[in-house]
Design a protein around this motif. Structure first.
Motif, PDB file in Angstrom:
ATOM      1  N   SER A  47       0.833  -1.195   0.000  1.00 32.31           N
ATOM      2  CA  SER A  47       0.000   0.000   0.000  1.00 32.31           C
ATOM      3  C   SER A  47       0.870   1.248   0.000  1.00 32.31           C
ATOM      4  N   GLU A  86      -9.740  10.483   4.074  1.00 33.71           N
ATOM      5  CA  GLU A  86      -9.546   9.105   3.638  1.00 33.71           C
ATOM      6  C   GLU A  86     -10.452   8.158   4.421  1.00 33.71           C
ATOM      7  N   GLU A 133     -13.334   8.836   5.703  1.00 30.37           N
ATOM      8  CA  GLU A 133     -14.678   9.033   5.190  1.00 30.37           C
ATOM      9  C   GLU A 133     -14.839   8.370   3.830  1.00 30.37           C
ATOM     10  N   ARG A 134     -13.806   8.479   2.984  1.00 28.95           N
ATOM     11  CA  ARG A 134     -13.881   7.862   1.638  1.00 28.95           C
ATOM     12  C   ARG A 134     -14.069   6.356   1.726  1.00 28.95           C
ATOM     13  N   ARG A 135     -13.345   5.745   2.660  1.00 33.48           N
ATOM     14  CA  ARG A 135     -13.385   4.283   2.771  1.00 33.48           C
ATOM     15  C   ARG A 135     -14.771   3.786   3.170  1.00 33.48           C
ATOM     16  N   LYS A 136     -15.549   4.615   3.842  1.00 31.11           N
ATOM     17  CA  LYS A 136     -16.890   4.201   4.243  1.00 31.11           C
ATOM     18  C   LYS A 136     -17.786   3.939   3.045  1.00 31.11           C
ATOM     19  N   HIS A 137     -17.428   4.541   1.894  1.00 31.29           N
ATOM     20  CA  HIS A 137     -18.286   4.449   0.706  1.00 31.29           C
ATOM     21  C   HIS A 137     -17.691   3.567  -0.401  1.00 31.29           C
ATOM     22  N   VAL A 138     -16.528   2.968  -0.105  1.00 36.96           N
ATOM     23  CA  VAL A 138     -15.889   2.113  -1.107  1.00 36.96           C
ATOM     24  C   VAL A 138     -16.663   0.811  -1.239  1.00 36.96           C
ATOM     25  N   GLN A 139     -16.972   0.454  -2.462  1.00 37.37           N
ATOM     26  CA  GLN A 139     -17.703  -0.800  -2.724  1.00 37.37           C
ATOM     27  C   GLN A 139     -16.726  -1.938  -3.007  1.00 37.37           C
TER      28      GLN A 139
END
Length: 217
Positions: free
Chosen positions: A199, A209, A211-217
């Motif tokens: 990574s 980041e 917050e972004r991960r909460k919406h990653v499918q």
């Protein structure tokens, strides 16, 4: 142990269908048959000559076998034809039972187990040319020891691919490569084992980041 070595012509987007002519493989309305021909040059002839110089047997899918059987026995005064005609041809098929092409052996029951038994033997390498459907089986069962992939500078956007969905994930190690004047990359790979993951993310993720991960499918 005998090695199974695959030699594949592929486009930049991984298509390997019908490289040698419009009539090779029209499956699924494929319209780009013959896409490799205009790139051929002396450097590629030399690499192919080196690849087929040692003695080898052939392992072919039914469709590629039928293409070869209708071509190579009728080619005269050609070193490649002589080697293909002399080689033992192992054919993965559930339909063919006889052939006029000499030295043909049909594998028409448990093909995977038969190939595993062949690999346990001492002897010359077994080369796979083309044979897109068979390649998927070989990959799923981890039977390929070496990939020779010739990558052509063309994108087709359709056709059978070297690595289709369902292929076994694996890291590969580049062991050799050459580039022709026409831009074809001739690369040799061997399986390296499990895919190594890493990574580039920050050690401590930012709030954005997180917050972004909460919406990653």
């Amino acid at each position: 142990m005998r090695k199974i070595v695959c030699n594949t012509f592929a486009t930049l987007d991984g298509v390997m269908q019908g490289p040698g002519g419009p009539e090779e493989d029209r499956a699924n309305n494929f319209k780009y048959g013959g896409w490799s021909v205009s790139y051929w040059d002396e450097a590629m002839e030399q690499v192919m000559g080196e690849f087929t110089k040692p003695s080898f047997d052939l392992l072919l899918g039914r469709k590629t076998y039928e293409i070869f059987a209708a071509h190579w026995p009728f080619v005269k005064d050609d070193p490649t034809a002589d080697k293909f005609n002399k080689a033992t041809k192992y054919v993965a098929t559930n339909t063919l039972t006889s052939s006029l092409w000499q030295n043909t052996v049909f594998l028409n029951n448990d093909i995977v187990q038969q190939l595993r038994e062949l690999k346990k033997q001492d002897g010359i390498e077994i080369q796979v040319h083309g044979s897109s459907d068979l390649l998927q089986t070989l990959q799923r069962h981890n039977l390929v020891d070496e990939f020779h992939v010739w990558i052509f500078p063309v994108v087709l956007g359709q056709g059978k691919r070297l690595f289709e969905p369902g292929s076994m994930g694996s890291g590969l190690q580049l062991t050799d490569h050459k580039v022709s004047k026409s831009g074809v990359i001739m690369a040799t790979y061997i399986p390296k084992g499990e895919i190594e993951l890493g990574s580039f993310a920050l050690e401590k993720p930012t709030e954005l980041e997180i917050e972004r991960r909460k919406h990653v499918q």
